[in-house]
Design a protein around this motif. Structure first.
Motif, PDB file in Angstrom:
ATOM      1  N   ASN A 157      41.285  43.117  42.989  1.00 34.42           N
ATOM      2  CA  ASN A 157      40.054  41.771  42.048  1.00 34.42           C
ATOM      3  C   ASN A 157      41.046  40.796  43.312  1.00 34.42           C
ATOM      4  O   ASN A 157      41.992  41.096  44.208  1.00 34.42           O
ATOM      5  CB  ASN A 157      40.870  41.917  40.798  1.00 34.42           C
ATOM      6  N   VAL A 158      40.167  39.723  43.277  1.00 33.99           N
ATOM      7  CA  VAL A 158      40.377  38.547  43.967  1.00 33.99           C
ATOM      8  C   VAL A 158      41.999  38.054  44.184  1.00 33.99           C
ATOM      9  O   VAL A 158      42.877  38.412  45.163  1.00 33.99           O
ATOM     10  CB  VAL A 158      39.564  37.516  43.285  1.00 33.99           C
ATOM     11  N   GLU A 159      42.773  38.237  42.476  1.00 34.22           N
ATOM     12  CA  GLU A 159      44.511  37.835  43.230  1.00 34.22           C
ATOM     13  C   GLU A 159      44.980  39.064  43.923  1.00 34.22           C
ATOM     14  O   GLU A 159      45.462  38.350  44.516  1.00 34.22           O
ATOM     15  CB  GLU A 159      45.207  37.516  41.454  1.00 34.22           C
ATOM     16  N   LEU A 160      45.287  40.054  43.466  1.00 36.98           N
ATOM     17  CA  LEU A 160      46.080  41.249  44.498  1.00 36.98           C
ATOM     18  C   LEU A 160      45.166  41.515  45.602  1.00 36.98           C
ATOM     19  O   LEU A 160      46.298  41.950  46.628  1.00 36.98           O
ATOM     20  CB  LEU A 160      45.812  43.028  43.397  1.00 36.98           C
ATOM     21  N   ARG A 161      43.515  41.102  45.936  1.00 36.80           N
ATOM     22  CA  ARG A 161      43.452  41.501  47.624  1.00 36.80           C
ATOM     23  C   ARG A 161      44.096  40.235  48.091  1.00 36.80           C
ATOM     24  O   ARG A 161      44.367  40.595  49.329  1.00 36.80           O
ATOM     25  CB  ARG A 161      42.356  40.913  47.456  1.00 36.80           C
ATOM     26  N   THR A 162      43.692  39.231  48.018  1.00 31.83           N
ATOM     27  CA  THR A 162      44.658  37.220  48.668  1.00 31.83           C
ATOM     28  C   THR A 162      45.796  37.658  48.341  1.00 31.83           C
ATOM     29  O   THR A 162      46.591  37.868  50.238  1.00 31.83           O
ATOM     30  CB  THR A 162      43.751  36.356  47.555  1.00 31.83           C
ATOM     31  N   ALA A 163      46.880  38.391  47.729  1.00 36.96           N
ATOM     32  CA  ALA A 163      47.763  38.309  47.503  1.00 36.96           C
ATOM     33  C   ALA A 163      48.999  39.292  48.711  1.00 36.96           C
ATOM     34  O   ALA A 163      49.498  39.067  49.815  1.00 36.96           O
ATOM     35  CB  ALA A 163      48.608  38.368  46.747  1.00 36.96           C
ATOM     36  N   ILE A 164      47.695  40.321  48.922  1.00 35.53           N
ATOM     37  CA  ILE A 164      47.798  41.346  50.150  1.00 35.53           C
ATOM     38  C   ILE A 164      47.439  41.344  51.356  1.00 35.53           C
ATOM     39  O   ILE A 164      48.695  41.326  52.187  1.00 35.53           O
ATOM     40  CB  ILE A 164      46.615  42.892  49.864  1.00 35.53           C
ATOM     41  N   LEU A 165      46.758  40.146  51.876  1.00 33.65           N
ATOM     42  CA  LEU A 165      46.020  39.908  52.993  1.00 33.65           C
ATOM     43  C   LEU A 165      46.693  38.647  53.232  1.00 33.65           C
ATOM     44  O   LEU A 165      47.275  38.928  53.681  1.00 33.65           O
ATOM     45  CB  LEU A 165      45.346  39.307  52.403  1.00 33.65           C
ATOM     46  N   ASP A 166      47.767  37.825  52.094  1.00 37.79           N
ATOM     47  CA  ASP A 166      48.448  36.895  52.454  1.00 37.79           C
ATOM     48  C   ASP A 166      49.587  37.485  52.981  1.00 37.79           C
ATOM     49  O   ASP A 166      50.207  36.477  54.284  1.00 37.79           O
ATOM     50  CB  ASP A 166      49.079  36.077  51.856  1.00 37.79           C
ATOM     51  N   ILE A 168      52.467  40.017  45.202  1.00 36.44           N
ATOM     52  CA  ILE A 168      52.110  41.104  45.062  1.00 36.44           C
ATOM     53  C   ILE A 168      53.111  42.263  43.619  1.00 36.44           C
ATOM     54  O   ILE A 168      51.791  43.081  43.238  1.00 36.44           O
ATOM     55  CB  ILE A 168      51.987  41.616  45.906  1.00 36.44           C
ATOM     56  N   LEU A 169      54.158  42.189  43.352  1.00 33.34           N
ATOM     57  CA  LEU A 169      54.785  43.534  43.184  1.00 33.34           C
ATOM     58  C   LEU A 169      53.894  42.959  41.252  1.00 33.34           C
ATOM     59  O   LEU A 169      53.931  43.246  40.729  1.00 33.34           O
ATOM     60  CB  LEU A 169      55.566  43.428  42.959  1.00 33.34           C
ATOM     61  N   SER A 170      54.504  41.615  41.010  1.00 36.57           N
ATOM     62  CA  SER A 170      54.598  40.876  39.821  1.00 36.57           C
ATOM     63  C   SER A 170      52.620  41.458  39.670  1.00 36.57           C
ATOM     64  O   SER A 170      52.333  41.943  38.268  1.00 36.57           O
ATOM     65  CB  SER A 170      54.339  39.431  39.894  1.00 36.57           C
ATOM     66  N   VAL A 171      51.600  40.673  40.384  1.00 39.07           N
ATOM     67  CA  VAL A 171      50.358  41.280  40.011  1.00 39.07           C
ATOM     68  C   VAL A 171      50.219  42.682  39.965  1.00 39.07           C
ATOM     69  O   VAL A 171      49.466  43.308  39.015  1.00 39.07           O
ATOM     70  CB  VAL A 171      49.319  40.959  41.092  1.00 39.07           C
ATOM     71  N   ILE A 172      50.731  44.355  40.229  1.00 36.94           N
ATOM     72  CA  ILE A 172      50.297  45.502  40.209  1.00 36.94           C
ATOM     73  C   ILE A 172      51.476  45.731  38.709  1.00 36.94           C
ATOM     74  O   ILE A 172      49.999  46.246  38.045  1.00 36.94           O
ATOM     75  CB  ILE A 172      50.849  45.705  41.405  1.00 36.94           C
ATOM     76  N   GLU A 173      52.109  45.205  38.471  1.00 35.84           N
ATOM     77  CA  GLU A 173      53.179  45.175  37.053  1.00 35.84           C
ATOM     78  C   GLU A 173      52.708  44.277  36.309  1.00 35.84           C
ATOM     79  O   GLU A 173      52.047  45.082  35.364  1.00 35.84           O
ATOM     80  CB  GLU A 173      54.456  44.822  37.091  1.00 35.84           C
ATOM     81  N   LYS A 174      51.189  43.418  36.423  1.00 37.88           N
ATOM     82  CA  LYS A 174      50.208  42.943  35.427  1.00 37.88           C
ATOM     83  C   LYS A 174      49.047  43.885  34.614  1.00 37.88           C
ATOM     84  O   LYS A 174      48.251  44.047  34.379  1.00 37.88           O
ATOM     85  CB  LYS A 174      49.599  41.533  35.724  1.00 37.88           C
ATOM     86  N   LYS A 175      48.941  45.537  35.445  1.00 37.46           N
ATOM     87  CA  LYS A 175      47.435  46.153  35.628  1.00 37.46           C
ATOM     88  C   LYS A 175      46.490  45.964  36.030  1.00 37.46           C
ATOM     89  O   LYS A 175      45.356  45.180  35.594  1.00 37.46           O
ATOM     90  CB  LYS A 175      47.934  46.526  34.593  1.00 37.46           C
ATOM     91  N   LYS A 176      46.593  44.455  36.959  1.00 35.85           N
ATOM     92  CA  LYS A 176      45.520  43.123  37.920  1.00 35.85           C
ATOM     93  C   LYS A 176      45.047  44.471  38.545  1.00 35.85           C
ATOM     94  O   LYS A 176      45.101  43.945  39.645  1.00 35.85           O
ATOM     95  CB  LYS A 176      45.192  42.111  37.310  1.00 35.85           C
ATOM     96  N   ILE A 177      44.701  45.348  38.659  1.00 34.06           N
ATOM     97  CA  ILE A 177      43.892  45.565  39.853  1.00 34.06           C
ATOM     98  C   ILE A 177      42.450  45.552  40.628  1.00 34.06           C
ATOM     99  O   ILE A 177      42.466  45.471  41.565  1.00 34.06           O
ATOM    100  CB  ILE A 177      44.165  47.794  39.825  1.00 34.06           C
TER     101      ILE A 177
END
Length: 239
Positions: A124-133, A230-239
């Protein structure tokens, strides 16, 4: 004949519709299976990414703590040069501690696998952006480390080695040198106070080292914050 032909056409059309429906169902099942495989692969890789980021954070915390100590050394040396504090034998320790270079070595196993599997677009956009950043910030951090380490290698260390070689003696309170020269029978000396207080080149090098440490500290802090996101987004299960 007309009735038979009509019935035949209806039957044929029904067969075609059934075949199309069957194909669509088969495609849907196949797509679902493929997507399920992708989702499971992503979840597995994200678990590895979490481990990588936790390792990165531990390393970054150690680097930050190390920088805090070196900043204090640079600050104390400059305060002595400004005569705000008296020149004492701890000066040798302050000067030698600023020789240390910095290199953050992130664990990239997960991100390399994710890139090879071309799974970034599936996030998803939020996780993808966080990882790339995060990984873009790592590259900028490497640039800052290179600038800082090059300054040490080409300016600070050569100058100290030439002008203040007596920092390498047993009365240097930095633990490594104190242990290294512990059995050295030669007498120790103090840094020439007048030379030190009037050494404008050394002053500029010390101030520059202090600035580089502050800049690196900011990069390391930003990386910690970015990895937490990144860890926060993953923990929210927002894949």
């Amino acid at each position: 004949m007309e009735n038979k032909t009509g019935k035949y056409l209806k039957y044929a059309l029904g067969e075609i519709i059934l075949v199309v429906i069957g194909i669509l169902i088969a495609l849907s099942i196949n797509n679902w299976n493929e997507q399920n495989k992708i989702d499971k692969s992503i979840i597995s890789h994200l678990e590895i990414l979490k481990q990588n980021l936790n390792e990165d954070q531990l390393q970054l915390q150690i680097l930050k703590q190390n920088i805090t100590e070196r900043k204090q050394s640079a600050d104390s040396a400059v305060l002595q040069m400004m005569t705000i504090r008296p020149v004492d034998n701890l000066l040798k320790k302050y000067l030698i501690m600023l020789y240390q270079e910095y290199k953050f070595s992130p664990n990239t196993n997960a991100i390399e696998t994710i890139n090879q599997s071309n799974e970034i677009p599936a996030l998803n956009v939020e996780l993808r952006t966080a990882i790339l950043d995060y990984y873009a910030l790592i590259e900028r951090t490497k640039e800052r480390e290179f600038i800082s380490n090059t300054q040490i290698q080409t300016k600070y260390e050569p100058y100290l080695n030439d002008e203040y070689p007596n920092i390498f003696e047993k009365n240097n309170e930095w633990q490594f040198l104190a242990s290294f020269y512990e059995k050295d029978p030669r007498p120790s000396s103090l840094i020439d106070k007048e030379k030190f207080l009037n050494d404008k080149k050394l002053e500029s090098l010390l101030v520059s080292r202090y600035y580089q440490l502050i800049a690196l500290e900011k990069f390391y802090e930003d990386l910690i914050i970015s990895s937490h996101k990144i860890l926060s987004v993953i923990e929210k299960k927002k894949i």
